[in-house]
Design a protein around this motif. Structure first.
Motif, PDB file in Angstrom:
ATOM      1  N   GLU A 544       0.831  -1.211   0.000  1.00  0.00           N
ATOM      2  CA  GLU A 544       0.000   0.000   0.000  1.00  0.00           C
ATOM      3  C   GLU A 544       0.860   1.253   0.000  1.00  0.00           C
ATOM      4  O   GLU A 544       0.483   2.260  -0.589  1.00  0.00           O
ATOM      5  CB  GLU A 544      -0.930  -0.038   1.205  1.00  0.00           C
ATOM      6  CG  GLU A 544      -2.030  -1.091   1.014  1.00  0.00           C
ATOM      7  CD  GLU A 544      -2.786  -1.413   2.273  1.00  0.00           C
ATOM      8  OE1 GLU A 544      -2.452  -0.853   3.332  1.00  0.00           O
ATOM      9  OE2 GLU A 544      -3.696  -2.245   2.192  1.00  0.00           O
ATOM     10  N   ALA A 547       1.885   1.781  -3.476  1.00  0.00           N
ATOM     11  CA  ALA A 547       0.776   2.309  -4.262  1.00  0.00           C
ATOM     12  C   ALA A 547       0.576   3.792  -3.980  1.00  0.00           C
ATOM     13  O   ALA A 547       0.329   4.584  -4.897  1.00  0.00           O
ATOM     14  CB  ALA A 547      -0.501   1.533  -3.953  1.00  0.00           C
ATOM     15  N   ASN A 558      -7.208  11.305 -11.870  1.00  0.00           N
ATOM     16  CA  ASN A 558      -8.284  11.438 -12.855  1.00  0.00           C
ATOM     17  C   ASN A 558      -9.663  11.458 -12.208  1.00  0.00           C
ATOM     18  O   ASN A 558     -10.586  12.092 -12.720  1.00  0.00           O
ATOM     19  CB  ASN A 558      -8.202  10.320 -13.900  1.00  0.00           C
ATOM     20  CG  ASN A 558      -8.282   8.943 -13.255  1.00  0.00           C
ATOM     21  OD1 ASN A 558      -7.947   8.784 -12.096  1.00  0.00           O
ATOM     22  ND2 ASN A 558      -8.690   7.963 -14.013  1.00  0.00           N
ATOM     23  N   TRP A 559      -9.792  10.802 -11.053  1.00  0.00           N
ATOM     24  CA  TRP A 559     -11.103  10.811 -10.399  1.00  0.00           C
ATOM     25  C   TRP A 559     -11.425  12.206  -9.902  1.00  0.00           C
ATOM     26  O   TRP A 559     -12.531  12.716 -10.109  1.00  0.00           O
ATOM     27  CB  TRP A 559     -11.099   9.809  -9.248  1.00  0.00           C
ATOM     28  CG  TRP A 559     -12.212   9.955  -8.259  1.00  0.00           C
ATOM     29  CD1 TRP A 559     -12.101  10.271  -6.944  1.00  0.00           C
ATOM     30  CD2 TRP A 559     -13.615   9.805  -8.517  1.00  0.00           C
ATOM     31  NE1 TRP A 559     -13.342  10.309  -6.351  1.00  0.00           N
ATOM     32  CE2 TRP A 559     -14.287  10.029  -7.292  1.00  0.00           C
ATOM     33  CE3 TRP A 559     -14.380   9.497  -9.639  1.00  0.00           C
ATOM     34  CZ2 TRP A 559     -15.671   9.956  -7.159  1.00  0.00           C
ATOM     35  CZ3 TRP A 559     -15.759   9.420  -9.511  1.00  0.00           C
ATOM     36  CH2 TRP A 559     -16.398   9.650  -8.292  1.00  0.00           C
ATOM     37  N   GLU A 605     -20.319  14.218  -1.110  1.00  0.00           N
ATOM     38  CA  GLU A 605     -19.271  13.497  -0.386  1.00  0.00           C
ATOM     39  C   GLU A 605     -18.645  14.342   0.711  1.00  0.00           C
ATOM     40  O   GLU A 605     -17.942  13.828   1.558  1.00  0.00           O
ATOM     41  CB  GLU A 605     -18.160  13.077  -1.361  1.00  0.00           C
ATOM     42  CG  GLU A 605     -18.587  12.008  -2.328  1.00  0.00           C
ATOM     43  CD  GLU A 605     -18.668  10.631  -1.665  1.00  0.00           C
ATOM     44  OE1 GLU A 605     -17.875  10.373  -0.742  1.00  0.00           O
ATOM     45  OE2 GLU A 605     -19.520   9.844  -2.050  1.00  0.00           O
ATOM     46  N   ARG A 701      -6.441  11.689   1.432  1.00  0.00           N
ATOM     47  CA  ARG A 701      -7.720  11.034   1.667  1.00  0.00           C
ATOM     48  C   ARG A 701      -7.715   9.625   1.112  1.00  0.00           C
ATOM     49  O   ARG A 701      -8.239   8.710   1.688  1.00  0.00           O
ATOM     50  CB  ARG A 701      -8.829  11.843   1.018  1.00  0.00           C
ATOM     51  CG  ARG A 701     -10.185  11.254   1.309  1.00  0.00           C
ATOM     52  CD  ARG A 701     -11.245  12.011   0.550  1.00  0.00           C
ATOM     53  NE  ARG A 701     -12.564  11.603   0.955  1.00  0.00           N
ATOM     54  CZ  ARG A 701     -13.163  10.504   0.522  1.00  0.00           C
ATOM     55  NH1 ARG A 701     -12.553   9.710  -0.299  1.00  0.00           N
ATOM     56  NH2 ARG A 701     -14.362  10.172   0.939  1.00  0.00           N
ATOM     57  N   GLN A 702      -7.060   9.498  -0.039  1.00  0.00           N
ATOM     58  CA  GLN A 702      -7.073   8.195  -0.672  1.00  0.00           C
ATOM     59  C   GLN A 702      -6.476   7.116   0.204  1.00  0.00           C
ATOM     60  O   GLN A 702      -6.798   5.973   0.075  1.00  0.00           O
ATOM     61  CB  GLN A 702      -6.278   8.234  -1.992  1.00  0.00           C
ATOM     62  CG  GLN A 702      -6.961   8.956  -3.115  1.00  0.00           C
ATOM     63  CD  GLN A 702      -6.643  10.426  -3.116  1.00  0.00           C
ATOM     64  OE1 GLN A 702      -6.432  11.001  -2.073  1.00  0.00           O
ATOM     65  NE2 GLN A 702      -6.620  11.027  -4.265  1.00  0.00           N
ATOM     66  N   PHE A 703      -5.524   7.473   1.072  1.00  0.00           N
ATOM     67  CA  PHE A 703      -4.881   6.444   1.852  1.00  0.00           C
ATOM     68  C   PHE A 703      -4.958   6.732   3.344  1.00  0.00           C
ATOM     69  O   PHE A 703      -4.218   6.176   4.117  1.00  0.00           O
ATOM     70  CB  PHE A 703      -3.408   6.321   1.444  1.00  0.00           C
ATOM     71  CG  PHE A 703      -3.246   5.946   0.006  1.00  0.00           C
ATOM     72  CD1 PHE A 703      -2.977   6.899  -0.945  1.00  0.00           C
ATOM     73  CD2 PHE A 703      -3.421   4.637  -0.396  1.00  0.00           C
ATOM     74  CE1 PHE A 703      -2.866   6.554  -2.280  1.00  0.00           C
ATOM     75  CE2 PHE A 703      -3.313   4.282  -1.730  1.00  0.00           C
ATOM     76  CZ  PHE A 703      -3.031   5.238  -2.683  1.00  0.00           C
ATOM     77  N   ARG A 706      -5.199   3.677   5.585  1.00  0.00           N
ATOM     78  CA  ARG A 706      -4.499   2.461   5.199  1.00  0.00           C
ATOM     79  C   ARG A 706      -3.280   2.155   6.033  1.00  0.00           C
ATOM     80  O   ARG A 706      -2.776   1.052   5.987  1.00  0.00           O
ATOM     81  CB  ARG A 706      -4.072   2.524   3.729  1.00  0.00           C
ATOM     82  CG  ARG A 706      -5.215   2.693   2.791  1.00  0.00           C
ATOM     83  CD  ARG A 706      -6.149   1.530   2.862  1.00  0.00           C
ATOM     84  NE  ARG A 706      -5.741   0.445   1.998  1.00  0.00           N
ATOM     85  CZ  ARG A 706      -6.375  -0.720   1.884  1.00  0.00           C
ATOM     86  NH1 ARG A 706      -7.425  -0.942   2.607  1.00  0.00           N
ATOM     87  NH2 ARG A 706      -5.972  -1.653   1.065  1.00  0.00           N
TER      88      ARG A 706
END
Lengths: 1300, 155
Positions: A544, A547, A558-559, A605, A701-703, A706
């Protein structure tokens, strides 16, 4: 006699067939339901309509009733209301305190307002800023009203408590006005609840809203004055959707019934097979039934269809292995439990059951020896192959789950981690059971094939297993576990196998052996499985982190780009279709920016973002912002307007230490006629703060979720360009300005540009990953994870070990209950009780200490946080005091810009209230949007404004996040002009981190102390219990007749005295027995001598008389002297034969015969004996043989002799005609033979004596027949009893151990 | 009997080698000598999107269940965001679509800008008798020289 198997199976079979029938009925219903519903839909629809109306009205009325109950309770408070009624409004502070005593939930509000709508006292968030509107619409004493304010629609129930003066209002939110569900706003929706309940879409609308669509059912709700206050609109339900609902319900029910069916079938199958007493059949059938049950449950989605919670949610865990048997955590638990039971069956079959009674001792051939060696090798490879599977399973447990196994702030593991760890232990335990059984099989085969010592066998097979390891490593191209783990596994299996031999040799009791096995297996599974799991967690974190680093290298996300683009298009379309009538320059008055924001995904969101509206001239008309600072907005807006319309632009970094990009886009706004009316810009920050109140840097935020243990260690991101450090988020982990040349050259050499290194940054140990960019040569991103010290690792292992101990405790309780049921004794002996006692005495104070320490730490940390808050309040007040000298300064000068500037300087947001409403804030947009309540908290108002408290703390909530807010009055020139409010959410995290550290460090010590106490307690228990154990064994030996036993003891305490007394007692017992024995022998000989004399005298008498008669006849020269001679000769011969018989019988009784044991079929022997007596007239014989045939191990002649004796007695007992019945059967492990006659029976007083030697009711015979019979039966380990009743016949029952 | 048990053990142990996508290697079409910075051949990406579209239309994840990457970012519904493994992603979607019957779906946008392909489209479904619509967003990323699904959002 009814077969016990049949008795026990019958209820299960009934259950099976009943369930099958119900399943069939449900299936048939499922076929006919669609047509049934279609045919009756019209009538059903109308009935449903009125039912739905009732439900909706009922649900609304329930809400009203709940609020009315609160209203009634408060109204009944005489100390509050009576005073108000007597026009004597109580002291405001008193009113606040009174209202606070009424229990409300977080969303409910109580207000006391005057006739103008001004609140005088309140408890809860504000409902509206125009209470007058609510009052004006109602004239009744008690009234109900629905109103919209900001984000929500509220229901209010009110009562006039002083006519035209004061009103009591109780309110709560009914509905959210915008489709938001994010961290700021908790979603409450009556219409959603109704939609779920009625299975049809329900929406709530205010009266006078847009026209309802055709095909919708409208349910208006009226208040006490029959005015419509709100309406609910239901979408029309179709027959097809109704059919879908029913079909789903029928399908679920059918699945449950089939699952129950399978349980009954499995139960019946297992009971049936257990009576067959063929071990291999029991094992095979049990295995098949178990797995059939598991597969059926999976096929019908049982119990997932009923439970349907987190356990069966694939977001927690899911794997594609085995066709859905591991598709969720719940399914995994069931599958692994099935594996564990299978492993236990396997182990029982191979190890615990004595399958062979005799070992044939003859030398093995060469073929058998080769086979034995090959089998050992194959078993070794098979074990390693299975272990590899175990490693892969562990990998799946970690990689295919979102479970956070390491939570430093908790002392215990959470539920999901505990369950997953239990899975690891069960699977590991199963593996150990199977491997031990296989090792034993290999060992036994070697033992049978090679004529060498047991020690040599051990050396041979252990060497073979160890040699398999390098061979397997050579074969396996994708190794899944470390070599150390493999070695540990083999060692554990071998040790366990050897321990089993040792325990069997020591004849350890069955229950005690099972307990020892449980301990070894669980500990083995833990010490093998736990480190492997930690290793997998490390691998996952590595993956992770890589990544995350690769994400950072991408030019843009892109999101995020997509949702910005999608957002501006959605907002522009909304303006065109819904809001074109609104004048853009006046947008601020209607909060249009916020409204448009809620329609985009950013709003739904709750991303940190901003929406800005511009008029035709380019002047700003309205703005809504959340979570983005002014400098950030300025930076990206400049960039955005320099770029093209309807395209996403981004900036690489947002600040010196802040990571993340800023995205933005703009679009022209047009009305329906394509006329240009303004423009709109949408901005997004990639850095997402979990709360609005923290400036702390957080991972992307994405991770964000994690990284394990992110609370207690630093995670820093760095960026290098051409080996020069361009950027770093590290505070402790701030690296050198230049990347080490070794690292950059090593990175270039790797195939994929990813390199992991253990490096030190500012003397802090870290594990750092370096990732090079393929698209931008020279650019390297690295992420450093601070390494925690060993105490954290120990803390985690300890938590997991507690789970292991918990399972052991459960196993102990189960075994204890089982033993108590079987033998009515407790499972734990004296030693166990001593050990448990030591453990409890140690654990209780430690637990108490630990709890107390934790509370103390929690309080200390809380106090520190409060002190820090007080300091901040004081400092802010001082700063405000510098700028604000009088009240006018305060009113004019203290505005939102002032607050934002000061907040930026101090790094903390705050708000200022004046007269119970927010006056200015650094988060003004959140107040405008309705996320924060504009009214001052009631408690804070009472304390700071009405009371004389300088500081006041209270807990508040925003969305689902709780935090502490500090309040302090702002005093200028002696006048209280306002209230300062500072929240402390960021400190919650610090407190948690501090608590976590204390937990880890202190808890570890406690656990070590407890461990030492346990070990010490165990040793002491052994020492204290050993003499008692010796006494127990000695007493048992004595009871079995061994009087030579003595206890060695050297202690002088009570145990020593007891041992000495015991020895004396045994000595005396021995002497007494010897004397008794001698006396008995003498008596027996005397008795026998008497008997012999008596028996011998009997035939001697007729011999003497006959010879005397013969002498006289020859003396008298009688004419018939020849005849006399013949008679006398005959008599003498007969009597001599009688004497001979007497001698034989006595010899038989006294002598111990040599027995020849063999396997006998009881029924064959009975049939033989019956045949000997077939010629006896007027007596019929009935023979009922056993099914299945019964075999025993015995001496054929002796047993035949017993049967002959009994049959002869029976024949003699039957005077005229009668029947003799012989029957045999098998009951558990006994062979039972019953021989009955229809004679007169034996009186009770004689029944006890018939087995004594020399007892007889007959005129002939010695009375030794049944005594001999009893001796023979007892020598075979059986019993013989006599059941008889006078006039009812006699039955002899013989019970012998059955032989296979 | 003993041999039967050993054979059973061998076969179950053999089956117990859990198929991990990353362990066995992706079965996707891989590129030969990929060059950095150059946009991939369109057909490969289009093929993956086509599989997804066909799968959603047929209400079956089997069409594209092998296309997921090691880590997949998923947003299903409001405020439900997470990172899942490939296996989990498949199960989550299977679960999601088992409760919904899709009546129509099509990708309205397929883009390969900046070497980051994505596609988005809207679907209509019936869930417990209630008709609903939702937007699907899928993006791909490179993993071991092949394209895999890295993001799958439904909102």
């Amino acid at each position: 006699m009814r077969n016990p198997a049949e008795r026990n199976i019958r209820p299960a079979l009934w259950g099976f067939f009943i369930c099958l029938a119900i399943a069939g009925i449900l299936h048939v219903i499922g076929i006919f339901v669609p047509s049934y519903i279609r045919d009756r839909w019209d009538a059903e629809f109308n009935a449903r309509k009125s039912q739905n109306e009732q439900i909706i009205r009922g649900a609304f009325q329930d809400r009203v009733d709940q609020l009315k109950e609160i209203l009634d309770n408060i109204s009944a408070d005489t100390s509050l209301v009576a005073k108000m009624r007597s026009s004597d409004f109580p002291d405001a502070l008193t009113a606040f305190k009174k209202l606070k005593t009424y229990k409300l939930n977080a969303d409910q509000t109580v207000d006391i307002v005057d006739s103008s709508g001004n609140p005088h006292a309140w408890n809860g968030p504000s409902v509206t800023n125009r209470y007058a509107d609510i009052l004006n619409k109602n004239s009744k004493e008690v009234f109900t009203q629905v109103s919209q304010h900001g984000l929500r629609t509220y229901i209010t129930v009110g009562r006039c408590i002083v006519p035209y003066e004061y009103y009591l209002l109780v309110s709560e939110p009914l509905e959210l006005n915008s489709p938001i569900s994010n961290r700021f706003v908790r979603r409450t929706s009556l219409s959603d609840d109704l939609s779920q309940n009625l299975k049809v879409k329900v929406a709530m609308r205010m009266p006078g809203a847009a026209q309802d669509s055709q095909g919708e059912l409208v349910v208006p709700i009226l208040n006490e004055e029959n005015n419509e206050i709100v309406r609910f609109v239901l979408e029309e339900k179709t027959a097809e959707s109704e059919i879908d609902s029913y079909t789903e319900t029928v399908s679920t029910l059918t699945g449950i019934i089939i699952a129950l069916c399978s349980i009954f079938a499995a139960y019946a199958g297992i009971i049936w097979i257990s009576y067959k007493r063929k071990i291999w059949l029991t094992f095979s059938v049990s295995f098949v039934l178990l797995w059939a049950l598991r597969i059926i449950w999976r096929a019908v989605d049982f119990p997932g269809a009923i439970i349907n919670g987190r356990l069966f949610n694939p977001k927690i865990y899911s794997s594609q292995f085995a066709y859905g048997l591991t598709s969720s955590l719940g399914e995994l638990i069931l599958s692994i439990s099935t594996i564990a039971v299978t492993a236990w069956l396997f182990f029982s079959y191979f190890v615990l059951t004595d399958r062979k009674k005799t070992i044939i001792n003859k030398p093995a051939s060469l073929t058998k020896r080769i086979y034995a060696v090959l089998l050992t090798g194959m078993i070794g490879l098979l074990l390693l192959w299975m272990f590899r599977g175990f490693s892969e399973a562990l990998r799946s447990f970690v990689f295919d789950s979102t479970i956070r196994f390491i939570n430093p702030s908790e002392i215990l593991l959470d539920v999901e981690s505990t369950l997953m760890l239990a899975n690891v232990l069960l699977l590991g335990g199963s593996l150990l059971l199977i491997s031990t059984a296989l090792i034993r099989e290999a060992r036994n085969t070697l033992f049978l094939s090679f004529d060498i010592s047991a020690f040599s066998i051990r050396v041979f097979y252990i060497s073979a297993l160890l040699l398999c390891i390098p061979l397997f490593i050579w074969i396996d191209k994708t190794p899944q576990s470390q070599y150390f783990s493999i070695l540990l596994f083999i060692i554990f299996s071998v040790v366990f196998a050897e321990l089993l031999y040792y325990w069997k040799k020591m004849s350890i009791a069955d229950a005690s052996m099972k307990w020892r096995m449980a301990v070894i297996i669980l500990l083995g599974a833990f010490f093998i499985g736990a480190p492997m799991m930690h290793q997998k967690l490390q691998q996952r974190e590595q993956r992770e982190t890589e990544a995350a680093a690769k994400e950072l290298l991408r030019p843009s996300d892109n999101w995020l780009s997509f949702i910005v683009l999608d957002g501006i298009r959605t907002a522009a379309e909304s303006v065109r279709s819904e809001y074109a009538s609104i004048d853009i320059p006046e947008a601020g008055k209607t909060n249009l920016a916020f409204v448009l924001w809620t329609k985009t995904l950013l709003g739904k969101e709750g991303y940190n973002s901003a929406l800005v509206l511009y008029d035709i001239e380019g002047g700003e008309a309205d703005r809504f912002v959340v979570g983005m600072s002014n400098p950030e907005q300025k930076e990206i807006l400049t960039h955005v307007f320099e770029g093209e319309e309807n395209a996403v632009h981004f900036i690489g970094r947002t600040g010196r230490k802040k990571l993340g990009k800023l995205y933005g886009a703009w679009i022209a706004l047009r009305d329906k006629n394509e006329k240009f009316i303004g423009s709109l810009a949408l901005l997004l920050s990639e850095q997402q703060r979990n709360s609005i109140y923290t400036q702390e840097l957080e991972p992307l935020r994405q991770f964000a979720d994690r990284f394990e243990s992110s609370m207690v260690r630093e995670i820093a991101f760095h960026e290098y360009k051409n080996d020069v450090l361009e950027f770093s988020t590290g505070i402790k982990l701030n690296p050198d300005n230049y990347l080490s040349p070794d690292i950059s050259s090593e990175l270039l050499k790797t195939a994929s540009p990813v390199l992991w290194k253990d490096i030190k940054i500012n003397d802090n140990r870290t594990r750092t990953v370096f990732v090079g960019s393929m698209e931008l040569p020279g650019k390297i991103v690295s992420i450093s994870l601070e390494k925690l010290d060993i105490r954290w690792e120990l803390f985690n292992y300890l938590k997991e070990f507690f789970v292991c101990l918990g399972i052991l405790a459960a196993a102990g309780i189960y075994l204890s209950i089982r033993k108590r049921r079987q033998t009515n004794t407790l499972f734990f002996g004296f030693k166990g009780k001593l050990f448990l006692g030591f453990a409890c005495i140690t654990l209780l104070p430690l637990a108490f200490l630990s709890y107390y320490n934790r509370q103390l730490v929690s309080e200390q940390v809380q106090e520190q946080a409060e002190s820090a808050l007080y300091r901040e309040l004081y400092q802010l007040q001082e700063r405000i005091g510098i700028y604000v000298v009088d009240e006018e300064d305060f009113i004019q000068g203290v505005n939102n810009d002032f607050c934002e500037a000061l907040a930026g300087e101090y790094g903390a947001d705050f708000s200022i209230y004046r007269d119970a409403s927010v006056h200015a804030s650094s988060l003004s947009e959140l107040y405008r949007a309705g996320f924060l309540d504009e009214r001052l908290n009631g408690d804070a108002f009472a304390a700071s404004v009405l009371g004389d408290m300088n500081y006041f703390l209270t807990k508040e909530k925003i969305g689902s996040v709780e935090y502490v807010v500090g309040y302090s009055p702002i005093i200028i020139n002696g006048t209280n002009v306002g209230v300062l409010a500072v929240p402390t959410l960021n400190r919650e995290k610090q407190m948690e981190a501090e608590l976590a550290k204390r937990n880890a460090y202190v808890f570890g010590i406690y656990a070590i102390v407890f461990g030492i106490a346990l070990i010490g307690g165990g040793l002491l228990a052994l020492r204290f219990a050993d003499p008692i154990r010796q006494l127990t064994i000695a007493a048992k030996d004595v009871s079995e007749g061994n009087l030579a036993v003595r206890i060695d003891t050297h202690s002088n305490d009570e145990i020593g005295i007891l041992a000495g007394s015991f020895n004396e007692m045994v000595e005396r017992l021995k002497k007494s027995r010897e004397e008794l024995s001698k006396h008995e022998r003498e008596s027996a000989w005397k008795e026998m001598a008497k008997q012999i004399a008596h028996e011998i005298r009997n035939p001697l008498t007729p011999i003497k008389l006959s010879i005397q008669h013969l002498r006289q006849a020859f003396k008298d020269k009688a004419a018939d002297r020849e005849e006399i001679l013949q008679r006398v000769t005959q008599t003498v011969i007969e009597q001599i034969e009688a004497l001979s018989r007497i001698a034989s019988e006595f010899s038989s009784f006294a002598r111990i015969p040599e027995s020849k044991y063999e396997r006998l079929n009881i029924d064959e022997l009975l049939a033989e004996t019956i045949n000997l007596f077939r010629e006896v007239k007027e007596i019929s014989f009935i023979h009922t043989p056993s099914s299945p045939p019964a075999f025993i191990i015995a001496d054929r002649d002796q047993l035949r002799g017993v049967f002959i004796n009994i049959f002869r007695n029976a024949i003699q007992a039957i005077k005229k005609t009668g029947t003799i019945t012989a029957a045999s059967c098998l009951e558990k492990h006994l062979c039972i033979i019953r021989i009955s006659d229809t004679g007169p029976g034996i009186p009770e007083e004689l029944r006890t004596k018939i087995f004594e030697p020399n007892f007889s009711t007959k005129t002939e015979g010695m009375g030794l027949g049944l005594a001999i019979a009893r001796r023979v039966i007892e020598d075979l380990g059986g019993t013989i009893t006599c059941l008889s009743e006078k006039g009812m016949g006699t039955t002899f029952e013989i019970r012998l151990p059955a032989g296979q | 009997m003993k041999w039967l048990i050993i054979i059973l053990l061998v076969s179950s142990a053999a089956c117990a080698q859990v198929k991990m996508n990353s362990l066995t290697g992706k079965k996707n079409i891989t590129l030969k000598n990929p060059k950095p910075g150059i946009i991939e051949v369109n057909s490969l990406i289009k093929e993956i999107f086509k599989k997804i579209e066909s799968g959603l239309k047929a209400n079956s994840i089997d069409f594209f269940k092998d296309e997921f990457g090691d880590i997949v970012s998923m947003t299903i519904g409001p405020d439900e965001h997470g990172y899942y493994s490939a296996n989990q992603a498949v199960s989550v979607l299977v679960n999601y679509f088992s409760e919904r019957r899709l009546s129509s779906f099509e990708f309205s946008v397929i883009s390969e800008k900046d070497n980051v392909p994505y596609a988005t489209g809207r679907f209509t479904c019936i869930q417990k008798g209630i008709k609903k619509t939702a937007q699907v967003y899928v993006s791909l990323t490179r993993q071991d020289s092949s394209w895999v699904i890295s993001q799958f959002n439904i909102y």
